[in-house]
Design a protein around this motif. Structure first.
Motif, mmCIF file in Angstrom:
data_model
loop_
_atom_site.group_PDB
_atom_site.id
_atom_site.type_symbol
_atom_site.label_atom_id
_atom_site.label_comp_id
_atom_site.label_asym_id
_atom_site.label_seq_id
_atom_site.Cartn_x
_atom_site.Cartn_y
_atom_site.Cartn_z
ATOM 1 N N VAL A 295 0.942 -1.229 -0.034
ATOM 2 C CA VAL A 295 -0.258 0.222 0.053
ATOM 3 C C VAL A 295 0.887 1.297 0.003
ATOM 4 O O VAL A 295 1.799 1.350 0.844
ATOM 5 N N ARG A 296 0.599 2.283 -0.919
ATOM 6 C CA ARG A 296 1.224 3.481 -0.790
ATOM 7 C C ARG A 296 0.242 4.606 -0.730
ATOM 8 O O ARG A 296 -0.591 4.723 -1.661
ATOM 9 N N ILE A 297 0.379 5.282 0.262
ATOM 10 C CA ILE A 297 -0.663 6.353 0.703
ATOM 11 C C ILE A 297 -0.100 7.672 0.190
ATOM 12 O O ILE A 297 1.049 8.103 0.714
ATOM 13 N N HIS A 298 -0.725 8.624 -0.654
ATOM 14 C CA HIS A 298 -0.346 9.733 -1.114
ATOM 15 C C HIS A 298 -1.128 10.889 -0.238
ATOM 16 O O HIS A 298 -2.625 10.940 -0.455
ATOM 17 N N SER A 299 -0.270 11.411 0.567
ATOM 18 C CA SER A 299 -1.196 12.486 1.610
ATOM 19 C C SER A 299 -1.339 13.644 0.768
ATOM 20 O O SER A 299 -0.830 14.077 0.149
ATOM 21 N N LEU A 300 -2.747 13.840 1.363
ATOM 22 C CA LEU A 300 -3.315 15.489 0.307
ATOM 23 C C LEU A 300 -2.752 16.669 1.170
ATOM 24 O O LEU A 300 -2.860 17.703 0.628
ATOM 25 N N HIS A 301 -2.049 16.495 2.360
ATOM 26 C CA HIS A 301 -1.570 17.678 3.174
ATOM 27 C C HIS A 301 -0.097 18.043 2.908
ATOM 28 O O HIS A 301 0.633 16.995 3.021
ATOM 29 N N ALA A 302 0.132 19.111 2.115
ATOM 30 C CA ALA A 302 1.393 19.236 1.890
ATOM 31 C C ALA A 302 2.419 19.570 3.021
ATOM 32 O O ALA A 302 1.942 20.296 3.951
ATOM 33 N N GLU A 303 3.563 19.307 2.865
ATOM 34 C CA GLU A 303 4.710 19.364 3.720
ATOM 35 C C GLU A 303 5.925 20.212 3.507
ATOM 36 O O GLU A 303 6.034 20.328 2.020
ATOM 37 N N THR A 304 6.613 20.986 4.034
ATOM 38 C CA THR A 304 7.910 21.605 3.769
ATOM 39 C C THR A 304 9.000 21.067 4.533
ATOM 40 O O THR A 304 8.895 20.887 5.647
ATOM 41 N N GLY A 305 10.018 21.027 3.732
ATOM 42 C CA GLY A 305 11.224 20.200 4.421
ATOM 43 C C GLY A 305 12.281 20.323 3.329
ATOM 44 O O GLY A 305 12.298 20.588 2.201
ATOM 45 N N MET A 306 13.576 19.924 3.773
ATOM 46 C CA MET A 306 14.735 19.783 3.155
ATOM 47 C C MET A 306 14.804 18.462 2.351
ATOM 48 O O MET A 306 14.636 17.267 3.011
ATOM 49 N N LEU A 307 14.803 18.255 1.217
ATOM 50 C CA LEU A 307 15.094 17.001 0.260
ATOM 51 C C LEU A 307 16.182 16.902 -0.400
ATOM 52 O O LEU A 307 16.705 18.107 -1.046
ATOM 53 N N VAL A 308 16.851 15.824 -0.464
ATOM 54 C CA VAL A 308 18.181 15.501 -1.402
ATOM 55 C C VAL A 308 17.874 14.405 -2.090
ATOM 56 O O VAL A 308 17.000 13.421 -1.819
ATOM 57 N N PRO A 309 18.537 14.285 -3.167
ATOM 58 C CA PRO A 309 18.329 12.907 -4.029
ATOM 59 C C PRO A 309 18.962 11.712 -3.361
ATOM 60 O O PRO A 309 19.614 11.968 -2.704
ATOM 61 N N VAL A 310 18.154 10.723 -3.732
ATOM 62 C CA VAL A 310 18.630 9.412 -2.991
ATOM 63 C C VAL A 310 19.859 9.277 -3.431
ATOM 64 O O VAL A 310 20.802 8.385 -2.552
ATOM 65 N N SER A 311 20.583 9.565 -4.555
ATOM 66 C CA SER A 311 22.122 9.060 -4.732
ATOM 67 C C SER A 311 22.947 9.974 -3.977
ATOM 68 O O SER A 311 24.041 9.463 -3.971
ATOM 69 N N SER A 312 22.441 10.803 -3.460
ATOM 70 C CA SER A 312 23.494 11.810 -2.501
ATOM 71 C C SER A 312 23.765 11.019 -1.054
ATOM 72 O O SER A 312 24.660 11.274 -0.518
ATOM 73 N N LEU A 313 22.976 10.100 -0.684
ATOM 74 C CA LEU A 313 23.130 9.401 0.519
ATOM 75 C C LEU A 313 24.080 8.229 0.546
ATOM 76 O O LEU A 313 23.788 7.477 -0.701
ATOM 77 N N LEU A 314 24.937 8.229 1.461
ATOM 78 C CA LEU A 314 25.850 7.033 1.428
ATOM 79 C C LEU A 314 25.840 6.657 2.871
ATOM 80 O O LEU A 314 25.108 7.297 3.878
ATOM 81 N N ARG A 315 26.513 5.452 3.242
ATOM 82 C CA ARG A 315 26.239 4.878 4.577
ATOM 83 C C ARG A 315 27.749 4.576 5.046
ATOM 84 O O ARG A 315 28.630 4.165 4.299
ATOM 85 N N ASP A 316 28.061 4.753 6.542
ATOM 86 C CA ASP A 316 29.314 4.560 6.929
ATOM 87 C C ASP A 316 29.421 3.119 7.440
ATOM 88 O O ASP A 316 28.383 2.053 7.157
ATOM 89 N N ASP A 317 30.352 2.850 8.348
ATOM 90 C CA ASP A 317 30.493 1.283 8.760
ATOM 91 C C ASP A 317 29.517 1.101 9.690
ATOM 92 O O ASP A 317 29.246 -0.353 9.828
#
Length: 373
Positions: A295-317
């Protein structure tokens, strides 16, 4: 001799302190400097506050639309003589599902026949007394009593007819009784109260039924079903009645559109989740009861925040997220961030970045490699 020992102790302390500082410095990440040629293969993304519609990914279980399904109870007692439907059969409202050799049915038919005869006789006598009253053939009191008896008998006949109707007796059978025609065989009928599909058969031939108690069939309109989606506490504020929903029964299945119809007011004590009821059009019959779906629910209530592309995130040890942020001197600093929920091809970052920061979105693995050299 004592002075020599003190000097040695101080030297040893300084030595261990220097080694500790050197070890701490070695574990502290340093900015990564790249050549001009290397920087040509790095792509940056400028972080800014964005307005977005959140999506909540979860799972759910398919159920019948309880507003369009019903359990059919036996209206009469007696043994089942014949079944006329099987699970999967489509039926219309009033279609027979099974026949029952029921003494209740025979008694109801007999009672209606007697009530009709009594009512006709009482009405005829009342009309006769009314005519005699006009010619002073009977007293007013006798005429009034005859009218009362006729009205009472007609009420009894009406009540007897309603008993047959409540037993789902065929209208033609009732008409035959009213016209005095014989009935070939007095059998009770269990009829479908709604149009839909027979999804459960709970009785078998010869089984003894108890009126109002024995569940015989389940009939449901499967053109629309419910999906009970499980919502975590952290996502509850973003789910509202009216939100559009994509329901998917398998990895390769095409999503089916739905809409949030209700959000429960209680928390499941076992899962600690809240159920959101999703109404889904199931005209093709792809969804079945107890099926697990995405199930994927699309909220009707807009939010505001900082977004970055998925490719920018890396993981440490330790599997914690971080990004590389471009610095004023051209180097790249490693910065730990908090990863929020996914919005399309981006992740929300609740903390760790500010508007105007430039993060590496292409080439981050190379920057990490250079830092580890």
């Amino acid at each position: 001799m004592l002075v020599a020992l003190l000097v040695c102790a101080l030297c040893a302390g300084c030595s261990s302190s220097n080694e500790g500082n050197a070890q701490a410095a070695s574990t502290t990440p340093v900015n990564v400097a790249l050549t001009a040629t290397q920087r040509q293969h790095i792509k940056l993304y400028t972080v800014a506050a964005e307005q977005f519609d959140r999506t909540i990914d979860t799972t759910g279980v398919v159920d019948f639309d309880n507003d369009q399904s019903t359990s059919v109870l036996a209206p009469i007692s007696g043994p089942v003589s014949r079944l006329v439907v099987s699970p999967g059969d489509k039926v219309k409202k009033g279609d027979p599902l099974a026949y029952v050799d029921s003494p209740d049915f025979a008694t109801a038919v007999s009672t209606y026949r007697k009530a009709l005869v009594t009512a006709h006789t009482a009405r005829r006598l009342a009309d006769l007394d009314k005519d005699l009253l006009q010619h002073q053939g009977v007293a007013q009191k006798e005429a009034d009593q005859a009218e009362t008896d006729a009205t009472s008998a007609e009420a009894d006949a009406y009540a007897a007819k309603q008993t047959l109707v409540s037993l789902n007796v065929d209208p033609q059978t009732i008409k035959d009784i009213e016209q005095g025609r014989p009935i070939a065989r007095m059998q009770g009928v269990i009829r479908s109260p709604i149009a839909g599909t027979v999804v459960e058969k709970l009785i078998s031939p010869g089984q003894l039924l108890q009126a109002g108690t024995t569940a015989c069939f389940t009939v449901a309109d499967l053109s629309r079903v419910w999906v009970m989606a499980q919502i975590a506490d952290s996502d509850l504020s973003s789910v509202h009645v009216g939100d559009s929903v994509d329901v998917q029964s398998g990895m390769d299945a095409k999503p089916i559109m739905g809409k949030v119809d209700n959000v429960a007011q209680l928390v499941d004590p076992d899962t600690r989740m809240v159920a959101a009821r999703v109404v889904v059009n199931n005209a093709l019959g792809l969804l079945r009861k107890q099926m697990y779906v995405s199930v994927r629910i699309h909220s009707l209530h807009a939010e505001t925040g900082m977004l970055v592309p998925v490719s920018s995130l890396l993981r440490d040890d330790e599997n914690l997220p971080f990004v590389y942020v471009s610095q004023a001197d051209g180097s790249f600093a490693r910065r730990s961030v908090t990863q929020g929920y996914r919005v399309g091809d981006k992740f929300q970052i609740p903390s760790g970045l500010r508007a105007g920061d430039q993060v590496v979105v292409d080439g981050g693995i190379f920057v990490q490699f250079m830092q580890n050299q």
